[in-house]
Design a protein around this motif. Structure first.
Motif, PDB file in Angstrom:
ATOM      1  N   VAL A   1       0.863  -1.271   0.135  1.00 51.92           N
ATOM      2  CA  VAL A   1       0.139  -0.023   0.044  1.00 51.92           C
ATOM      3  C   VAL A   1       0.804   1.245  -0.076  1.00 51.92           C
ATOM      4  N   SER A   2       2.143   1.121   0.734  1.00 54.67           N
ATOM      5  CA  SER A   2       2.920   2.629   0.800  1.00 54.67           C
ATOM      6  C   SER A   2       3.308   2.789  -0.558  1.00 54.67           C
ATOM      7  N   ALA A   3       3.689   1.635  -1.467  1.00 52.60           N
ATOM      8  CA  ALA A   3       4.377   2.014  -2.635  1.00 52.60           C
ATOM      9  C   ALA A   3       3.198   2.430  -3.687  1.00 52.60           C
ATOM     10  N   LEU A   4       2.275   1.861  -3.355  1.00 43.80           N
ATOM     11  CA  LEU A   4       1.002   2.575  -4.434  1.00 43.80           C
ATOM     12  C   LEU A   4       0.388   3.692  -4.227  1.00 43.80           C
ATOM     13  N   GLU A   5       0.551   4.150  -2.811  1.00 43.96           N
ATOM     14  CA  GLU A   5       0.155   5.399  -2.362  1.00 43.96           C
ATOM     15  C   GLU A   5       1.197   6.449  -3.102  1.00 43.96           C
ATOM     16  N   ALA A   6       2.670   6.054  -3.083  1.00 43.05           N
ATOM     17  CA  ALA A   6       3.353   7.064  -3.764  1.00 43.05           C
ATOM     18  C   ALA A   6       3.264   6.955  -5.321  1.00 43.05           C
ATOM     19  N   ARG A   7       2.768   5.872  -5.909  1.00 45.09           N
ATOM     20  CA  ARG A   7       2.959   5.697  -7.194  1.00 45.09           C
ATOM     21  C   ARG A   7       1.380   6.484  -7.935  1.00 45.09           C
ATOM     22  N   TYR A   8       0.252   6.069  -7.261  1.00 45.82           N
ATOM     23  CA  TYR A   8      -0.571   6.499  -7.814  1.00 45.82           C
ATOM     24  C   TYR A   8      -1.506   7.637  -6.824  1.00 45.82           C
ATOM     25  N   GLY A   9      -1.015   7.969  -5.930  1.00 48.01           N
ATOM     26  CA  GLY A   9      -1.487   9.298  -5.181  1.00 48.01           C
ATOM     27  C   GLY A   9      -2.851   8.980  -4.425  1.00 48.01           C
ATOM     28  N   PHE A  10      -3.302   7.681  -4.157  1.00 43.42           N
ATOM     29  CA  PHE A  10      -4.341   7.516  -3.670  1.00 43.42           C
ATOM     30  C   PHE A  10      -4.123   7.001  -1.958  1.00 43.42           C
ATOM     31  N   GLY A  11      -5.265   7.417  -1.179  1.00 42.41           N
ATOM     32  CA  GLY A  11      -5.006   7.104   0.118  1.00 42.41           C
ATOM     33  C   GLY A  11      -5.169   5.508   0.228  1.00 42.41           C
ATOM     34  N   TRP A  12      -4.679   5.138   1.835  1.00 46.84           N
ATOM     35  CA  TRP A  12      -4.790   3.816   2.296  1.00 46.84           C
ATOM     36  C   TRP A  12      -6.207   3.207   1.971  1.00 46.84           C
ATOM     37  N   THR A  13      -7.233   3.676   2.330  1.00 49.65           N
ATOM     38  CA  THR A  13      -8.373   2.995   2.469  1.00 49.65           C
ATOM     39  C   THR A  13      -9.164   2.795   0.887  1.00 49.65           C
ATOM     40  N   PRO A  14      -9.036   3.841   0.063  1.00 52.60           N
ATOM     41  CA  PRO A  14      -9.197   3.253  -1.387  1.00 52.60           C
ATOM     42  C   PRO A  14      -8.465   2.235  -2.009  1.00 52.60           C
ATOM     43  N   LEU A  15      -6.994   2.245  -1.660  1.00 51.12           N
ATOM     44  CA  LEU A  15      -6.173   1.077  -2.348  1.00 51.12           C
ATOM     45  C   LEU A  15      -6.404  -0.097  -1.617  1.00 51.12           C
ATOM     46  N   ARG A  16      -6.469  -0.283  -0.367  1.00 41.97           N
ATOM     47  CA  ARG A  16      -6.975  -1.562   0.319  1.00 41.97           C
ATOM     48  C   ARG A  16      -8.388  -2.099  -0.315  1.00 41.97           C
ATOM     49  N   ASP A  17      -9.284  -1.348  -0.434  1.00 43.82           N
ATOM     50  CA  ASP A  17     -10.736  -1.625  -1.029  1.00 43.82           C
ATOM     51  C   ASP A  17     -10.429  -2.127  -2.448  1.00 43.82           C
ATOM     52  N   SER A  18      -9.648  -1.165  -3.023  1.00 43.86           N
ATOM     53  CA  SER A  18      -9.394  -1.745  -4.360  1.00 43.86           C
ATOM     54  C   SER A  18      -8.687  -3.037  -4.856  1.00 43.86           C
ATOM     55  N   LEU A  19      -7.634  -3.307  -3.709  1.00 41.70           N
ATOM     56  CA  LEU A  19      -7.035  -4.552  -3.800  1.00 41.70           C
ATOM     57  C   LEU A  19      -7.849  -5.705  -3.527  1.00 41.70           C
ATOM     58  N   SER A  20      -8.865  -5.649  -2.749  1.00 44.12           N
ATOM     59  CA  SER A  20      -9.839  -6.600  -2.100  1.00 44.12           C
ATOM     60  C   SER A  20     -10.932  -6.896  -3.360  1.00 44.12           C
ATOM     61  N   ARG A  21     -11.237  -5.860  -4.079  1.00 47.76           N
ATOM     62  CA  ARG A  21     -12.058  -6.087  -5.184  1.00 47.76           C
ATOM     63  C   ARG A  21     -11.218  -6.879  -6.668  1.00 47.76           C
ATOM     64  N   LEU A  22      -9.860  -6.300  -6.496  1.00 51.48           N
ATOM     65  CA  LEU A  22      -9.281  -7.273  -7.649  1.00 51.48           C
ATOM     66  C   LEU A  22      -8.902  -8.494  -7.381  1.00 51.48           C
ATOM     67  N   GLU A  23      -8.716  -8.746  -6.078  1.00 50.41           N
ATOM     68  CA  GLU A  23      -8.388 -10.094  -5.635  1.00 50.41           C
ATOM     69  C   GLU A  23      -9.811 -11.215  -6.013  1.00 50.41           C
ATOM     70  N   GLY A  24     -10.896 -10.331  -5.808  1.00 50.94           N
ATOM     71  CA  GLY A  24     -12.000 -11.208  -6.429  1.00 50.94           C
ATOM     72  C   GLY A  24     -12.153 -11.431  -7.674  1.00 50.94           C
ATOM     73  N   GLU A  25     -11.433 -10.612  -8.673  1.00 54.90           N
ATOM     74  CA  GLU A  25     -11.542 -10.894  -9.854  1.00 54.90           C
ATOM     75  C   GLU A  25     -10.239 -11.848 -10.530  1.00 54.90           C
ATOM     76  N   ASN A  26      -9.436 -12.349  -9.531  1.00 56.27           N
ATOM     77  CA  ASN A  26      -8.259 -13.016  -9.795  1.00 56.27           C
ATOM     78  C   ASN A  26      -7.194 -12.178 -10.753  1.00 56.27           C
ATOM     79  N   LEU A  27      -7.274 -10.968 -10.139  1.00 55.24           N
ATOM     80  CA  LEU A  27      -6.093 -10.215 -10.902  1.00 55.24           C
ATOM     81  C   LEU A  27      -4.934 -10.046  -9.844  1.00 55.24           C
ATOM     82  N   VAL A  28      -5.368 -10.100  -8.404  1.00 50.15           N
ATOM     83  CA  VAL A  28      -4.444  -9.751  -7.449  1.00 50.15           C
ATOM     84  C   VAL A  28      -4.532 -11.075  -6.374  1.00 50.15           C
ATOM     85  N   THR A  29      -3.451 -11.639  -6.014  1.00 50.25           N
ATOM     86  CA  THR A  29      -3.678 -12.556  -4.770  1.00 50.25           C
ATOM     87  C   THR A  29      -2.961 -12.112  -3.505  1.00 50.25           C
ATOM     88  N   SER A  30      -3.201 -12.630  -2.452  1.00 45.34           N
ATOM     89  CA  SER A  30      -2.725 -12.220  -1.101  1.00 45.34           C
ATOM     90  C   SER A  30      -2.547 -13.564  -0.243  1.00 45.34           C
TER      91      SER A  30
END
Length: 230
Positions: free
Chosen positions: A28-57
């Protein structure tokens, strides 16, 4: 559009485009620096992308871009074939004059797109990719099944992610020989002549021939042997 939606769209675009490569850590820290979004939007986005099999955790490892492999690509293409064949049959049965016109216009746009070649400029590939996907989605656009069409769009995105890695030389799925074999399949099935046959069968309302050509177009039987991905 909310911040979460903006973050989701930005991450998804870069994963599908191969900007974020398979297996790449998504802290999340690297994504904040790269995209300029805050912690909450990025965490929520990663969860959505995990549901689409584009991201794993994984516990203690955090999020990563989902791996890419021939085994995964074969699985995706098999799923695509099931759904796209059904939608194609429905479109042939129920497609109206507007559907036929849309297919013809999409075919014309595809005929003017650059030919698919390994190592082609990214802008040229994006032009081909957009025209190619639009043709296939227009071809099944006569179907009234919104859910199946939504699933198909997700599968197309996954197919494009795998194929871009090979066409644009952003990495290999298994080894150079297998990648060359896949590239040969893509070149032979991406020609406008092959799409013309597919279009003509659909507009002639020949379901069986259209589906047989779709099977040939997707080329699962000719695909390199599945390999374990990263």
């Amino acid at each position: 559009m909310s911040k979460t939606d903006q973050a989701y769209e930005a991450l998804k675009r870069d994963i599908l485009a191969g900007v974020l490569l398979p297996g790449e850590p998504l802290t999340v820290s690297a994504l904040e620096a790269r995209y300029g979004f805050g912690w909450t939007p990025l965490r929520d986005s990663l969860s959505r992308l995990e549901g689409e099999n584009l991201v794993t955790s994984a516990r203690n490892r955090g999020y990563r871009v989902s791996g890419a492999s021939y085994a995964e690509l074969q699985d995706i293409q098999n799923a695509r074939l099931v759904i796209e064949s059904q939608l194609l049959r429905e479109s042939i049965r129920t497609g109206d004059d507007e559907w036929q016109k849309d297919v013809l216009l999409a075919h014309r746009a595809l005929s003017r797109a650059p030919a698919l070649e390994q190592g082609m400029p990214e802008a040229a590939y994006e032009e081909f990719e957009a025209a190619h996907q639009d043709f296939h989605l227009r071809l099944v656009g006569g179907s009234h099944s919104r859910w199946l069409r939504r699933f198909l769009e997700q599968l197309h995105g996954q197919v494009r992610r795998h194929q871009r890695l090979i066409v644009l030389g952003k990495g290999v799925l298994s080894d150079a020989r297998a990648d060359a074999a896949l590239m040969a399949i893509l070149r032979s099935t991406s020609t406008i002549d092959h799409h013309t046959l597919l279009m003509d069968a659909a507009l002639d309302r020949d379901e069986d021939r259209a589906v047989a050509l779709l099977h040939e177009h997707i080329g699962i039987k000719s695909m390199p042997l599945a390999q374990d991905g990263p």
